[in-house]
Scaffold this motif. Structure first.
Motif, PDB file in Angstrom:
ATOM      1  N   ARG A 206       0.981  -1.347  -0.164  1.00  0.00           N
ATOM      2  CA  ARG A 206       0.562  -0.070   0.060  1.00  0.00           C
ATOM      3  C   ARG A 206       0.713   1.242   0.091  1.00  0.00           C
ATOM      4  O   ARG A 206       1.752   1.537   0.688  1.00  0.00           O
ATOM      5  N   THR A 209       0.080   8.455  -1.615  1.00  0.00           N
ATOM      6  CA  THR A 209       0.369   9.216  -1.496  1.00  0.00           C
ATOM      7  C   THR A 209       0.161  11.432  -1.983  1.00  0.00           C
ATOM      8  O   THR A 209      -0.543  11.358  -1.689  1.00  0.00           O
ATOM      9  N   LYS A 211       1.216  14.939  -1.892  1.00  0.00           N
ATOM     10  CA  LYS A 211       0.716  15.762  -3.451  1.00  0.00           C
ATOM     11  C   LYS A 211       0.683  17.412  -2.922  1.00  0.00           C
ATOM     12  O   LYS A 211      -1.145  17.479  -2.225  1.00  0.00           O
ATOM     13  N   ILE A 216      -3.583  12.132  -2.036  1.00  0.00           N
ATOM     14  CA  ILE A 216      -3.970  12.190  -3.746  1.00  0.00           C
ATOM     15  C   ILE A 216      -4.129  10.674  -3.919  1.00  0.00           C
ATOM     16  O   ILE A 216      -5.105  10.486  -5.176  1.00  0.00           O
ATOM     17  N   THR A 217      -3.384   9.806  -3.807  1.00  0.00           N
ATOM     18  CA  THR A 217      -3.865   8.331  -3.916  1.00  0.00           C
ATOM     19  C   THR A 217      -3.664   7.384  -2.651  1.00  0.00           C
ATOM     20  O   THR A 217      -3.006   8.143  -1.637  1.00  0.00           O
ATOM     21  N   ASP A 218      -3.980   6.392  -2.347  1.00  0.00           N
ATOM     22  CA  ASP A 218      -4.270   5.431  -2.167  1.00  0.00           C
ATOM     23  C   ASP A 218      -3.914   4.044  -1.734  1.00  0.00           C
ATOM     24  O   ASP A 218      -5.415   3.332  -1.980  1.00  0.00           O
ATOM     25  N   GLY A 219      -3.358   3.344  -2.292  1.00  0.00           N
ATOM     26  CA  GLY A 219      -3.990   1.844  -3.278  1.00  0.00           C
ATOM     27  C   GLY A 219      -2.529   1.594  -3.223  1.00  0.00           C
ATOM     28  O   GLY A 219      -1.197   1.550  -2.421  1.00  0.00           O
ATOM     29  N   THR A 221       1.231  -0.049  -5.785  1.00  0.00           N
ATOM     30  CA  THR A 221       1.432   0.542  -6.541  1.00  0.00           C
ATOM     31  C   THR A 221       1.711   0.349  -7.495  1.00  0.00           C
ATOM     32  O   THR A 221       1.069   1.387  -8.918  1.00  0.00           O
ATOM     33  N   GLU A 223      -1.847  -0.014  -8.611  1.00  0.00           N
ATOM     34  CA  GLU A 223      -2.760   0.879  -9.819  1.00  0.00           C
ATOM     35  C   GLU A 223      -2.215   3.071  -9.782  1.00  0.00           C
ATOM     36  O   GLU A 223      -3.271   3.658  -9.493  1.00  0.00           O
ATOM     37  N   TRP A 224      -1.107   3.006  -9.372  1.00  0.00           N
ATOM     38  CA  TRP A 224      -0.706   4.173  -9.434  1.00  0.00           C
ATOM     39  C   TRP A 224      -1.309   5.076 -10.325  1.00  0.00           C
ATOM     40  O   TRP A 224      -1.007   4.258 -11.367  1.00  0.00           O
ATOM     41  N   PRO A 225      -1.476   5.628 -11.132  1.00  0.00           N
ATOM     42  CA  PRO A 225      -2.189   7.125 -11.487  1.00  0.00           C
ATOM     43  C   PRO A 225      -0.986   7.490 -12.007  1.00  0.00           C
ATOM     44  O   PRO A 225       0.372   7.328 -11.219  1.00  0.00           O
ATOM     45  N   ASP A 227       2.316   9.432 -13.345  1.00  0.00           N
ATOM     46  CA  ASP A 227       3.271  10.890 -11.984  1.00  0.00           C
ATOM     47  C   ASP A 227       3.199  11.914 -13.279  1.00  0.00           C
ATOM     48  O   ASP A 227       3.314  11.564 -14.583  1.00  0.00           O
TER      49      ASP A 227
END
Ligand code: ADP
Ligand code: ADP
Length: 228
Positions: A206, A209, A211, A216-219, A221, A223-225, A227
C-alpha cells in the motif's frame, strides 16, 4: 494503529503543509508514504510522533486521541513508536551495543535483560559480530541497521521511517526494506516515508501519496496513476 481524521497542518507563518488528510493504518500493516519534496511527508510523521500538533482534525495513535492526551502521557505513547531516520543519529563515541541498548537503559531494564535483548536484535539485523565496534567504523548500510536495531529493541508495535534508504545504493536499500518486512511479518506496523519511487515500484505494498499536502492516492503501487 494510526488514524488521521480531516487533518490539516499550517505552520506559524502560514505555510500549509497538510490539507484535510484522512487515512488509517491497521496494527501489523506495512505501507509506504511518498510524494515530492515539500509534499508534507515529514510533517505527517511529526504529527504521529507528537513533535508537531495538527491545526485542525484528529490524530489517533493506538486509540489515543493526541488532541486530548496529557503532556505526561507523551513519552508513553512515543515508547510505542520506533523511529528511524536517514541520518542514523547514532552516538559516535559509543559502541554499537551501547547505542542499541539506550532505549532499554531509559526504560530501566536489568543488565542481564539488556544484554539478552540487544544480543538478540543485533543477531536479527546481522550485526552480532559488530557489537563492540564504534559506528564510525561501519558502512552506511550497517549504520542504518544499527539505527533500526535501536528502534525495535523495545519491541514497539509501530515503526516509522523517514527516508531510511536516503544515502544507500539500490541493493542496500532493498536489504533495508527486507529488514522492515521481517519486522512487519513479526506483527509490527511499518510506515516508510520515501521519495525513492524506483524502490517502491519493486514492492507490492500500500502506498500513500501526498501532493502539496493532499493525499492524492492510497492503494497498491500497481494502481498508480502516471506521475505528472
Ligand atoms: P516533505 O517531508 O514531503 O519534504 P515537509 O513536511 O517537510 O515535506 O514540508 C511540507 C511543507 O511545510 C513545505 O512547504 C515546507 O516548507 C513546510 N514546512 C515544513 N516544516 C516547517 C516548519 N517547521 N515551519 C514552516 N514551514 C514548514
Ligand atoms: P526474546 O523474547 O527471547 O528476546 P524474541 O524472539 O521475542 O526473543 O525477540 C528477539 C529479538 O528480536 C528481540 O530482542 C527484539 O529486539 C526483536 N523482536 C522480536 N519481536 C519483535 C517485535 N514484534 N517487534 C520488534 N522487535 C522484535
Amino acid at each position: 494503529m494510526i488514524r488521521f481524521e480531516q487533518v490539516s497542518k499550517t505552520y506559524p507563518g502560514g505555510q500549509q503543509a497538510l490539507r484535510q488528510v484522512n487515512f488509517h493504518i491497521a496494527p501489523g500493516e506495512m505501507a509506504f508514504l511518498t510524494g515530492h519534496s515539500g509534499a508534507g511527508k515529514s510533517t505527517l510523521l511529526k504529527l504521529i510522533s507528537i513533535m508537531e500538533r495538527p491545526t485542525v482534525g484528529r490524530v489517533l495513535i493506538n486509540g489515543h486521541d493526541l488532541n486530548v492526551i496529557h503532556r505526561r502521557q507523551v513519552p508513553f505513547i512515543r515508547r510505542d513508536i520506533g523511529m528511524i531516520f536517514q541520518s542514523h543519529q547514532l552516538l559516535m563515541d559509543k559502541s554499537v551495543f551501547d547505542n542499541v541498548a539506550l532505549p532499554l537503559i531509559i526504560e530501566g531494564h536489568t543488565h542481564k535483560e539488556i544484554a539478552k535483548r540487544v544480543g538478540a536484535v543485533l543477531e536479527r539485523v546481522g550485526l552480532a559480530d559488530k557489537s563492540r565496534c564504534l559506528p564510525i567504523t561501519l558502512s552506511g548500510g550497517e549504520q542504518q541497521r544499527v539505527g533500526i536495531a535501536r528502534a525495535v529493541v523495545n519491541k514497539p508495535p509501530l515503526l516509522l521511517a523517514d527516508e531510511p534508504t536516503g544515502n544507500l545504493d539500490p541493493k542496500l536499500s532493498l536489504e533495508i526494506i527486507r529488514l522492515f518486512e521481517d519486522f512487519n511479518q513479526a506483527g509490527v506496523a511499518v510506515l516508510i516515508a520515501t521519495h525513492d519511487l524506483g524502490l517502491i515500484a519493486r514492492m507490492k505494498y500500500r502506498t500513500l501519496t501526498l501532493k502539496k499536502g493532499q493525499m492524492i492516492t492510497d492503494g497498491l503501487t500497481e494502481e498508480w496513476p502516471g506521475d505528472d
